[in-house]
Scaffold this motif. Structure first.
Motif, short mmCIF file in Angstrom:
data_model
loop_
_atom_site.label_atom_id
_atom_site.label_comp_id
_atom_site.label_asym_id
_atom_site.label_seq_id
_atom_site.Cartn_x
_atom_site.Cartn_y
_atom_site.Cartn_z
N ILE A 8 0.87 -1.17 0.00
CA ILE A 8 0.00 0.00 0.00
C ILE A 8 0.91 1.22 0.00
O ILE A 8 1.55 1.53 0.99
N SER A 9 0.98 1.87 -1.14
CA SER A 9 1.87 3.02 -1.27
C SER A 9 1.12 4.30 -0.92
O SER A 9 -0.05 4.26 -0.52
N TYR A 10 1.78 5.40 -1.11
CA TYR A 10 1.14 6.69 -0.87
C TYR A 10 0.05 6.93 -1.91
O TYR A 10 0.05 6.35 -2.99
N CYS A 11 -0.86 7.79 -1.57
CA CYS A 11 -1.99 8.07 -2.44
C CYS A 11 -1.55 8.81 -3.70
O CYS A 11 -0.81 9.79 -3.64
N CYS A 12 -2.00 8.31 -4.83
CA CYS A 12 -1.75 8.97 -6.10
C CYS A 12 -3.08 9.60 -6.55
O CYS A 12 -4.13 9.42 -5.93
N PHE A 13 -3.03 10.33 -7.66
CA PHE A 13 -4.23 11.02 -8.11
C PHE A 13 -5.34 10.04 -8.49
O PHE A 13 -6.51 10.31 -8.22
N GLU A 14 -4.98 8.91 -9.09
CA GLU A 14 -6.00 7.93 -9.48
C GLU A 14 -6.73 7.39 -8.25
O GLU A 14 -7.95 7.23 -8.26
N ALA A 15 -5.99 7.11 -7.18
CA ALA A 15 -6.62 6.65 -5.94
C ALA A 15 -7.49 7.75 -5.34
O ALA A 15 -8.57 7.49 -4.82
N PHE A 16 -7.00 8.98 -5.41
CA PHE A 16 -7.79 10.12 -4.93
C PHE A 16 -9.13 10.20 -5.67
O PHE A 16 -10.17 10.46 -5.06
N MET A 17 -9.09 9.99 -6.98
CA MET A 17 -10.33 10.05 -7.77
C MET A 17 -11.35 9.02 -7.28
O MET A 17 -12.55 9.33 -7.18
N VAL A 18 -10.89 7.82 -6.95
CA VAL A 18 -11.79 6.79 -6.42
C VAL A 18 -12.35 7.24 -5.07
O VAL A 18 -13.55 7.12 -4.81
N LEU A 19 -11.49 7.80 -4.23
CA LEU A 19 -11.93 8.26 -2.91
C LEU A 19 -12.92 9.42 -3.04
O LEU A 19 -13.93 9.47 -2.32
N ALA A 20 -12.66 10.34 -3.94
CA ALA A 20 -13.57 11.48 -4.15
C ALA A 20 -14.94 10.98 -4.61
O ALA A 20 -15.98 11.49 -4.17
N LYS A 21 -14.94 10.00 -5.49
CA LYS A 21 -16.21 9.43 -5.97
C LYS A 21 -16.95 8.75 -4.82
O LYS A 21 -18.16 8.92 -4.65
#
Length: 183
Positions: A38-51
Motif C-alpha cells: 500500500i503506497s502513498y496516495c496517487c491522483f488515481e486513488a484520490f479520484m476513487v476516494l472522491a467518488k
C-alpha cells in the motif's frame, strides 16, 4: 486458499513499514501467501476516494490536488479522512479545501524534515572528520614523543614482518624535527 476466501477459516493480516527487516522464515511461501503493498496516495486513488466519499468525478480543485499529490507523500487513509464531511454543513468544496490544506502542511513538514536530516548528516560528517583529525594528531604526537635526540626510538619497528627493537641491530624509524620520516 485464495486471498479473500476465508469462509470458515481464520486469516491473519500482518502489516509493516520495514519488509526488508523481517526474518525470511516469517515471510516465506506458506506463511505469507499474499503480499499487498500500500503506497502513498496517487491522483488515481484520490479520484476513487472522491467518488466514494463526495460522489464527484470532477471539480475545479482537482488540478491543484493532482499537483500536490505528485509532490507530497500522503497515505490514502489520510486523504480519505480529509474527504469525509465532518458535519452536514460541509460540502465537497470544503472537504477538498481541507485536503489541499493538509497536503500543503504535509509538503512543508517533509521539506523541513529533509532539511533537518541534511543538517544532522552534515554535523555527523564534521564530527567524524574532527575525531579522525584528533586521532591522527594524537598518533603523530605519540610517535614524536618516542623519538630520541639521536633519531632512534625505543619502540619496536616492524621490518619484513618482524619487530626489531631500537639498538638491537635492526633498522630504526628515523623522524625529522617535524615528525616526518627522514633518511
Amino acid at each position: 486458499m485464495a486471498f479473500g476466501q476465508l469462509v470458515g477459516e481464520k486469516g491473519i493480516v500482518f502489516t509493516t513499514n520495514y519488509v526488508d527487516k523481517l526474518d525470511p522464515a516469517l515471510i516465506r511461501r506458506g506463511r505469507m501467501d499474499k503480499r499487498i503493498e500500500i503506497s502513498y496516495c496517487c491522483f488515481e486513488a484520490f479520484m476513487v476516494l472522491a467518488k466514494n466519499y463526495l460522489n464527484i468525478e470532477s471539480h475545479a480543485l482537482f488540478a491543484e490536488i493532482n499537483s500536490l499529490l505528485a509532490e507530497t507523500n500522503m497515505a490514502s487513509a489520510d486523504v480519505a479522512e480529509n474527504l469525509m464531511p465532518k458535519s452536514d454543513e460541509e460540502d465537497a468544496d470544503s472537504c477538498l479545501k481541507n485536503l489541499i490544506e493538509a497536503l500543503k502542511v504535509a509538503k512543508e513538514e517533509a521539506k523541513k524534515n529533509a532539511e533537518e536530516e541534511a543538517l544532522l548528516k552534515a554535523d555527523e560528517a564534521k564530527k567524524k572528520a574532527k575525531e579522525e583529525a584528533k586521532a591522527e594528531k594524537e598518533e603523530h604526537k605519540h610517535v614524536k614523543q618516542n623519538v630520541k635526540d639521536d633519531g632512534t626510538s625505543d619502540i619496536g619497528v616492524k621490518q619484513n614482518g618482524f619487530v626489531n627493537k631500537a639498538g638491537g641491530g635492526g633498522e630504526y624509524l628515523i623522524l625529522n624535527a617535524s615528525g616526518e620520516m627522514g633518511n
